[in-house]
Design an enzyme around this catalytic site. Structure first.
Site, PDB file in Angstrom:
ATOM      1  N   ALA A  26       0.810  -1.236  -0.029  1.00 47.28           N
ATOM      2  CA  ALA A  26       0.107  -0.076  -0.027  1.00 47.28           C
ATOM      3  C   ALA A  26       1.008   1.446  -0.052  1.00 47.28           C
ATOM      4  O   ALA A  26       0.464   2.166  -0.672  1.00 47.28           O
ATOM      5  CB  ALA A  26      -0.886  -0.020   1.255  1.00 47.28           C
ATOM      6  N   ASN A 107       6.698  -1.515  19.190  1.00 47.65           N
ATOM      7  CA  ASN A 107       7.083  -0.133  20.112  1.00 47.65           C
ATOM      8  C   ASN A 107       8.602   0.176  19.947  1.00 47.65           C
ATOM      9  O   ASN A 107       8.684   1.617  19.807  1.00 47.65           O
ATOM     10  CB  ASN A 107       6.812  -0.564  21.668  1.00 47.65           C
ATOM     11  CG  ASN A 107       5.333  -0.530  22.075  1.00 47.65           C
ATOM     12  OD1 ASN A 107       4.659   0.518  21.686  1.00 47.65           O
ATOM     13  ND2 ASN A 107       4.744  -1.459  22.501  1.00 47.65           N
ATOM     14  N   ASP A 132       1.485  -8.498  19.191  1.00 51.19           N
ATOM     15  CA  ASP A 132       1.402  -8.210  20.424  1.00 51.19           C
ATOM     16  C   ASP A 132       0.079  -7.280  20.796  1.00 51.19           C
ATOM     17  O   ASP A 132      -0.338  -7.272  21.971  1.00 51.19           O
ATOM     18  CB  ASP A 132       2.518  -7.828  21.239  1.00 51.19           C
ATOM     19  CG  ASP A 132       3.506  -8.696  21.001  1.00 51.19           C
ATOM     20  OD1 ASP A 132       3.606  -9.731  20.784  1.00 51.19           O
ATOM     21  OD2 ASP A 132       4.805  -8.091  21.235  1.00 51.19           O
ATOM     22  N   LYS A 217     -14.509 -31.053  35.777  1.00 55.23           N
ATOM     23  CA  LYS A 217     -14.037 -31.251  34.395  1.00 55.23           C
ATOM     24  C   LYS A 217     -13.199 -32.255  34.695  1.00 55.23           C
ATOM     25  O   LYS A 217     -12.122 -32.038  35.353  1.00 55.23           O
ATOM     26  CB  LYS A 217     -13.778 -29.915  33.504  1.00 55.23           C
ATOM     27  CG  LYS A 217     -15.114 -28.981  33.591  1.00 55.23           C
ATOM     28  CD  LYS A 217     -14.517 -27.951  32.725  1.00 55.23           C
ATOM     29  CE  LYS A 217     -15.640 -27.085  32.559  1.00 55.23           C
ATOM     30  NZ  LYS A 217     -15.491 -26.206  31.508  1.00 55.23           N
TER      31      LYS A 217
END
Ligand code: F6P
Length: 326
Positions: A26, A107, A132, A217
């Protein structure tokens, strides 16, 4: 429009993320449409350190939108944290008459771009790209959707085995110091427990929770975010065994979550962000990032450097899972 803008550089830095190629495509095609010359810096900032730029035209990004990884390659370039190295890079960019730069990464990479711009480098726009989803200022980073779908597929498969064998599993996902991936795939995968760094549960409290379930369970899946210690689920399984006398099998999904063909959402976001980054430079913007806020892709100021990482804070979402997994 900034008619003085002529030459721009694009690079992908840090860990790769599915959708980075769609963003590069792009950027290149939008820039070429506006008559700009685009160059690629290979392996993130390393291309600037090595003083090599590759010219990119519309054909150089043909047939890449569907692939994971990055055609420009990516790296974590520690040398770029040194101010004298950045000064050399700035001089090199000046000699090459580069007046705009687009950095696709997480970051650390966006921080490098801010420093360069602050110190007198070219105008810079960042595109958040990391699985992340932890970049401040945006609710979405490129690669997050593909990564969570990859992790979810794995969890569904593990569920088959857990259920057939009455096994308990710990599935560790990436996300660095944040729990965005863990929470999304935990809820979507019906996890009985979701553990994230932002809301750590002491081991004795966790063991009590496992020993006193609302309903017994015979198999279960606990999704655990890697936190600051990738592989931590191995030690946790041993600790839990000591408390509960149950065996917890461990599956660390690791780098499987970083690759693969990007989802529709990642390609869509990356395409819009790449387009917007170039138009932002043409409008004379600098030290901005492309961001998703309430579903809309916009340009915002580079995040406050005090808050390097966006953290997961939606406690209500986690509470909701406590009820859904009864
Ligand atoms: O930031 C993306 C990420 O995949 C994190 O989730 C993970 O902690 C880290 O990168 C792994 O980095 P590397 O590939 O350098 O081991």
């Amino acid at each position: 429009m900034n008619r003085t803008l002529q030459n721009i550089v694009v690079l992908t830095s840090g860990g790769d993320a599915p959708g980075m190629n769609a963003a590069i495509r792009a950027v290149v095609r939008t820039a070429c449409y506006h008559g700009l010359q685009v160059y690629g810096s290979k392996a993130g900032y390393q291309g600037l350190v090595d003083q090599t730029l590759i010219p990119l035209g519309p054909e150089s990004v043909a047939n890449c939108i569907q692939y994971g990884g990055t055609i420009l390659k990516a790296d974590r370039c520690s040398a770029f944290y040194e101010s004298d190295i950045r000064a050399r890079c700035r001089q090199f960019l000046k000699e090459k008459k580069i007046d705009g730069m687009i950095v696709i990464g997480g970051n650390g990479s966006l921080m490098g771009a801010t420093l360069l711009a602050e110190e007198g480098g070219p105008a810079v726009i960042g595109i958040p790209g990391t699985i992340d989803n932890d970049v401040p200022g945006t609710e979405y980073t490129i690669g997050f959707d593909t990564a969570r779908n990859t992790a979810l597929l794995a969890i569904d498969k593990i569920r088959d085995t857990a259920s057939s064998h009455n096994h308990h599993f710990l599935v560790e996902v990436m996300g660095r110091n944040t729990g965005f991936l863990a929470v999304d795939v935990g809820i979507a995968g019906g996890a009985e427990v979701i553990l994230i760094p932002e809301l750590d549960i002491p081991i004795d409290v966790l063991a009590k929770k496992l020993l006193e379930p609302k309903r017994r369970k015979f198999s279960s899946i606990m999704v655990i975010a890697e936190g600051h210690q990738p592989g931590r689920s191995i030690a946790l399984a041993a600790q839990l065994k000591a408390f509960t006398h149950e065996q917890y099998r461990v599956c660390i999904l690791g780098h499987t979550q970083r690759g693969g063909s990007p989802t529709t959402l990642d390609r869509l976001m990356a395409s819009q962000m790449g387009f917007l980054a170039v138009t932002g430079l043409l409008e004379g913007k600098t030290r901005h990032i492309t961001a998703v806020n309430q579903g809309t892709v916009t340009l915002v100021n580079f995040p406050n450097t005090q808050h390097k990482t966006r953290l997961f804070t939606d406690v209500a979402l986690l509470k909701c899972n406590d009820i859904l997994c009864l």
